[in-house]
Design a protein around this motif. Structure first.
Motif, PDB file in Angstrom:
ATOM      1  N   PHE A 104     -14.167  21.032 -34.003  1.00  0.00           N
ATOM      2  CA  PHE A 104     -15.440  21.023 -33.293  1.00  0.00           C
ATOM      3  C   PHE A 104     -15.356  21.892 -32.044  1.00  0.00           C
ATOM      4  N   LYS A 105     -16.188  22.927 -31.990  1.00  0.00           N
ATOM      5  CA  LYS A 105     -16.255  23.878 -30.883  1.00  0.00           C
ATOM      6  C   LYS A 105     -17.725  24.145 -30.577  1.00  0.00           C
ATOM      7  N   ASP A 106     -18.051  24.288 -29.306  1.00  0.00           N
ATOM      8  CA  ASP A 106     -19.420  24.670 -28.950  1.00  0.00           C
ATOM      9  C   ASP A 106     -19.524  26.180 -29.111  1.00  0.00           C
ATOM     10  N   VAL A 107     -19.961  26.622 -30.273  1.00  0.00           N
ATOM     11  CA  VAL A 107     -19.966  28.044 -30.598  1.00  0.00           C
ATOM     12  C   VAL A 107     -21.126  28.779 -29.929  1.00  0.00           C
ATOM     13  N   ASN A 108     -22.298  28.145 -29.847  1.00  0.00           N
ATOM     14  CA  ASN A 108     -23.473  28.863 -29.346  1.00  0.00           C
ATOM     15  C   ASN A 108     -23.867  28.491 -27.922  1.00  0.00           C
ATOM     16  N   GLY A 109     -23.034  27.711 -27.221  1.00  0.00           N
ATOM     17  CA  GLY A 109     -23.265  27.445 -25.811  1.00  0.00           C
ATOM     18  C   GLY A 109     -24.415  26.514 -25.503  1.00  0.00           C
ATOM     19  N   ASP A 110     -24.822  25.670 -26.455  1.00  0.00           N
ATOM     20  CA  ASP A 110     -25.928  24.744 -26.191  1.00  0.00           C
ATOM     21  C   ASP A 110     -25.451  23.383 -25.707  1.00  0.00           C
ATOM     22  N   ASP A 125     -18.339  38.779 -22.627  1.00  0.00           N
ATOM     23  CA  ASP A 125     -19.467  39.297 -21.862  1.00  0.00           C
ATOM     24  C   ASP A 125     -19.955  38.300 -20.813  1.00  0.00           C
ATOM     25  N   GLY A 126     -19.375  37.105 -20.762  1.00  0.00           N
ATOM     26  CA  GLY A 126     -19.709  36.139 -19.725  1.00  0.00           C
ATOM     27  C   GLY A 126     -21.076  35.510 -19.862  1.00  0.00           C
ATOM     28  N   ASP A 127     -21.635  35.459 -21.082  1.00  0.00           N
ATOM     29  CA  ASP A 127     -22.972  34.896 -21.246  1.00  0.00           C
ATOM     30  C   ASP A 127     -22.930  33.423 -21.649  1.00  0.00           C
ATOM     31  N   GLY A 128     -21.735  32.841 -21.780  1.00  0.00           N
ATOM     32  CA  GLY A 128     -21.622  31.428 -22.109  1.00  0.00           C
ATOM     33  C   GLY A 128     -21.600  31.116 -23.578  1.00  0.00           C
ATOM     34  N   LYS A 129     -21.818  32.088 -24.450  1.00  0.00           N
ATOM     35  CA  LYS A 129     -21.735  31.888 -25.896  1.00  0.00           C
ATOM     36  C   LYS A 129     -20.371  32.392 -26.390  1.00  0.00           C
ATOM     37  N   ALA A 130     -19.959  31.866 -27.531  1.00  0.00           N
ATOM     38  CA  ALA A 130     -18.666  32.257 -28.080  1.00  0.00           C
ATOM     39  C   ALA A 130     -18.754  33.618 -28.751  1.00  0.00           C
ATOM     40  N   THR A 180     -11.830  43.969 -32.896  1.00  0.00           N
ATOM     41  CA  THR A 180     -13.274  44.093 -32.741  1.00  0.00           C
ATOM     42  C   THR A 180     -13.827  42.807 -32.148  1.00  0.00           C
ATOM     43  N   ILE A 181     -14.832  42.940 -31.290  1.00  0.00           N
ATOM     44  CA  ILE A 181     -15.475  41.802 -30.651  1.00  0.00           C
ATOM     45  C   ILE A 181     -16.922  41.744 -31.122  1.00  0.00           C
ATOM     46  N   HIS A 182     -17.288  40.576 -31.668  1.00  0.00           N
ATOM     47  CA  HIS A 182     -18.624  40.362 -32.199  1.00  0.00           C
ATOM     48  C   HIS A 182     -19.296  39.290 -31.343  1.00  0.00           C
ATOM     49  N   ARG A 183     -20.396  39.646 -30.678  1.00  0.00           N
ATOM     50  CA  ARG A 183     -21.033  38.737 -29.727  1.00  0.00           C
ATOM     51  C   ARG A 183     -21.741  37.594 -30.442  1.00  0.00           C
ATOM     52  N   GLY A 184     -21.562  36.395 -29.894  1.00  0.00           N
ATOM     53  CA  GLY A 184     -22.169  35.219 -30.494  1.00  0.00           C
ATOM     54  C   GLY A 184     -23.669  35.158 -30.259  1.00  0.00           C
ATOM     55  N   ARG A 185     -24.375  34.540 -31.207  1.00  0.00           N
ATOM     56  CA  ARG A 185     -25.819  34.381 -31.123  1.00  0.00           C
ATOM     57  C   ARG A 185     -26.186  32.903 -31.023  1.00  0.00           C
ATOM     58  N   ALA A 186     -27.423  32.634 -30.709  1.00  0.00           N
ATOM     59  CA  ALA A 186     -27.883  31.252 -30.521  1.00  0.00           C
ATOM     60  C   ALA A 186     -27.815  30.432 -31.795  1.00  0.00           C
ATOM     61  N   ASP A 187     -27.838  31.101 -32.955  1.00  0.00           N
ATOM     62  CA  ASP A 187     -27.787  30.370 -34.221  1.00  0.00           C
ATOM     63  C   ASP A 187     -26.371  30.275 -34.769  1.00  0.00           C
ATOM     64  N   CYS A 188     -25.360  30.518 -33.916  1.00  0.00           N
ATOM     65  CA  CYS A 188     -23.931  30.445 -34.272  1.00  0.00           C
ATOM     66  C   CYS A 188     -23.488  31.576 -35.190  1.00  0.00           C
TER      67      CYS A 188
END
Length: 554
Positions: A385-391, A466-471, A483-491
């Motif tokens: 269990f990880k908070d992937v989308n920062g919610d 990127d410091g936006d709080g999402k994984a 490679t770095i792939h930025r996380g989105r709100a829908d995980c």
């Protein structure tokens, strides 16, 4: 987590499937992030030469200038000479004759190296302090005691004199339970905010209970007197092949919904089947621990694998797992298939404010892959269990692997195994349901050294570049390329990377990579340990510490 001291031996070695599973599950997981879309910064590269592998790498402002310094603890062996002088008599010589004999010897050395940060983001040359065997661990503390060392006597603070010399200042006199073992434990994680005031506190594993030392508000340093002592439930001596002392360390989390973090102890033997909860009474004090029995241990039935707050309301939930694979032992090929792609059913139960387990599950769903520790394993594996989308609510990550009989049999001779890993994400919705995220390509091929599987070495691949709080998902295991792939709100994560760069060298194996914020800019950095030569029997080789810094420290 628990302390497990075994004098003179590491104890029984797990079997190959257990070792393989431990290495893979501790290897790589997507990572945590939040709202807003700041840009990814250009990474700066920096290399530090060390005489041996780092036992701890600590980011802390040691000199108080507002910039995060790097503190590296190194443990290594080297050949040296020991001179033995004896007095004796010789014929035809009056008086005593002193004879000096030079004996070659292998010396265990430990030292702490301070790299002071400059305003431009670079580091000064290292200042070195030899460490005695009485130093058992070191980690970042509150600002007034920015780096604390656990010692045989208690706790010391790492200080920098006006002349620029490093020293250890005795701070707390309270011998820990592992005093005089001579072991350095780099992953104890004893610094936690247990009273919720935002200042880190210390949980010291003392002989007469877990001692709570609060961070003081006036100088933001650790108090020298314990606020309380919590009897440690589950502490026990066990005599099997070796003598073991088991001393559980707690998980810090609010489980009764009062907004204050509690201490949750997992039974060292029964694991999550039995837990103790010491409720927070305020001001660093805790009520006596209460045992909560969660499972029977029946291998054919559901067993608890995770306890924590899933719904974000401060009340704990318990997750049970039941394997959907045939539990009967089969051929090597069949057993490897179970390791490669396991299927299980998860059931979710709530705990009341009085810590009573609701019998009926409020949610059930089936998953594929590894995400929780094995019931039979002596090795502690991370939960999925990880908070992937920062919610603020945990999502679920599982791992499947590409490993066949030929690979496993070949690794028995080489002790090295290359395994393909793929990661799967179940995103928690607003109603608490978990939705599988489709169309992800989060795979990689990783090398594992079967001779060197220590839990303290292995680290989760996680970070927020990127410091936006999402994984962000950091894709490794494809040679030098990262490679770095930025996380989105829908995980989810984009197939095309948002950033790509090459490492100086491909990592030797999983345990040599860490992702964390090293310079204190709120963005993750990448750290790779690169041995300079092959290890000799009993000798750790010198290493190069390659740092890829996100560059926002200025």
């Amino acid at each position: 987590m628990e302390l497990n001291d075994t004098p003179g031996s590491r104890g029984r070695r797990p079997s190959l499937p257990v070792l393989l599973l431990a290495a893979l599950l501790l290897s790589a997981v997507p990572v945590p992030l939040g709202a807003g879309r700041p840009s990814l910064s250009t990474l700066r590269t920096l290399s530090l030469d060390l005489p041996g592998a780092p036992a701890a790498v600590i980011s802390a402002d040691v000199d108080g200038d507002g910039h995060r310094d790097l503190v590296v603890v190194v443990a290594y062996n080297q050949w040296d000479e020991v001179a033995v002088t004896e007095s004796s008599t010789m014929d035809d010589v009056k008086g005593l004759v002193e004879v000096m004999t030079i004996v070659p010897a292998v010396i265990d050395r430990r030292e702490v190296r301070l790299y002071r940060a400059r305003p431009d983001g670079s580091y000064e040359p290292a200042r070195v302090l030899p460490l005695p065997l009485s130093v058992l661990g070191m980690e970042a503390g509150p600002p007034g005691t920015p780096v604390v060392a656990l010692t045989d006597e208690g706790v010391s603070a790492l200080r920098l004199d006006e002349g620029g010399a490093l020293r250890l200042e005795p701070w707390i006199a309270d011998p820990p339970v592992m005093a005089h073992t001579g072991n350095f434990l780099g992953d104890l994680k004893l610094i936690e905010d247990v009273d919720g005031d935002g200042i880190p506190d210390l949980l010291l594993p003392a002989r007469d209970g877990l001692a709570v030392y609060l961070g003081r508000r006036k100088d933001r340093a650790l108090a020298r007197r314990a606020a309380s002592r919590v009897p440690v439930p589950g502490e026990a001596w066990r005599s099997a092949a070796d003598l073991e002392h088991r001393y559980p360390l707690p998980k810090i989390e609010d489980v009764d919904g009062d907004g204050r973090p509690d201490l949750v102890f997992r039974d060292p033997v029964k694991r999550w089947r039995s837990v103790w909860v010491a409720r927070n009474a305020g001001e660093g004090k805790f009520l006596p621990a209460v045992e909560v029995v969660l499972g029977t241990g029946d291998p054919k039935g559901p067993n608890p694998v995770w306890v924590g707050d899933l719904e974000g309301n401060g009340l704990a939930e318990v997750v049970f797992r039941q394997s959907l694979d045939d539990s009967r032992r089969g051929s090597i090929r069949q057993e490897i298939e179970k390791v490669r792609d396991p299927h299980s059913r998860l059931t979710f139960h709530r705990l009341s404010r009085d810590l009573a387990l609701e019998k009926a599950p409020y949610r059930t769903f089936d998953v594929t892959g590894h995400g929780f520790e094995s019931q039979e394993s002596e090795i502690e594996l991370p939960g999925g269990f990880k908070d992937v989308n920062g919610d603020g609510r945990p999502d679920l990550v599982t791992i499947t692997m590409d490993v066949g009989v030929a690979k496993v049999l070949g690794s028995l001779a080489t002790k090295r195994l290359t395994v393909g890993l793929d990661f799967h994400v179940w995103c928690q919705q607003k109603d608490g349901a978990f939705r599988p995220v489709k169309g992800l390509d989060l795979s990689g091929s990783f090398r594992v050294d079967l001779n060197d599987l220590r839990i303290s070495q292995l680290s989760l691949f996680s970070g927020d570049f990127d410091g936006d709080g999402k994984a962000d998902f950091v894709q490794l295991g494809r040679g030098k390329r990262v490679t770095i792939h930025r996380g989105r709100a829908d995980c989810s994560f984009p197939a095309a990377p948002d950033m790509a760069f090459d490492l100086k060298e491909e990592p030797r194996d999983l345990s040599l990579v860490q992702i964390r914020d090293l310079d204190g800019d709120g963005r993750s950095d990448l750290m790779v340990i690169q041995p300079k030569r092959a290890a000799e029997e009993g000798f750790a080789p010198p290493v190069r510490l390659d740092l890829y810094l996100s560059g926002g420290a200025k």
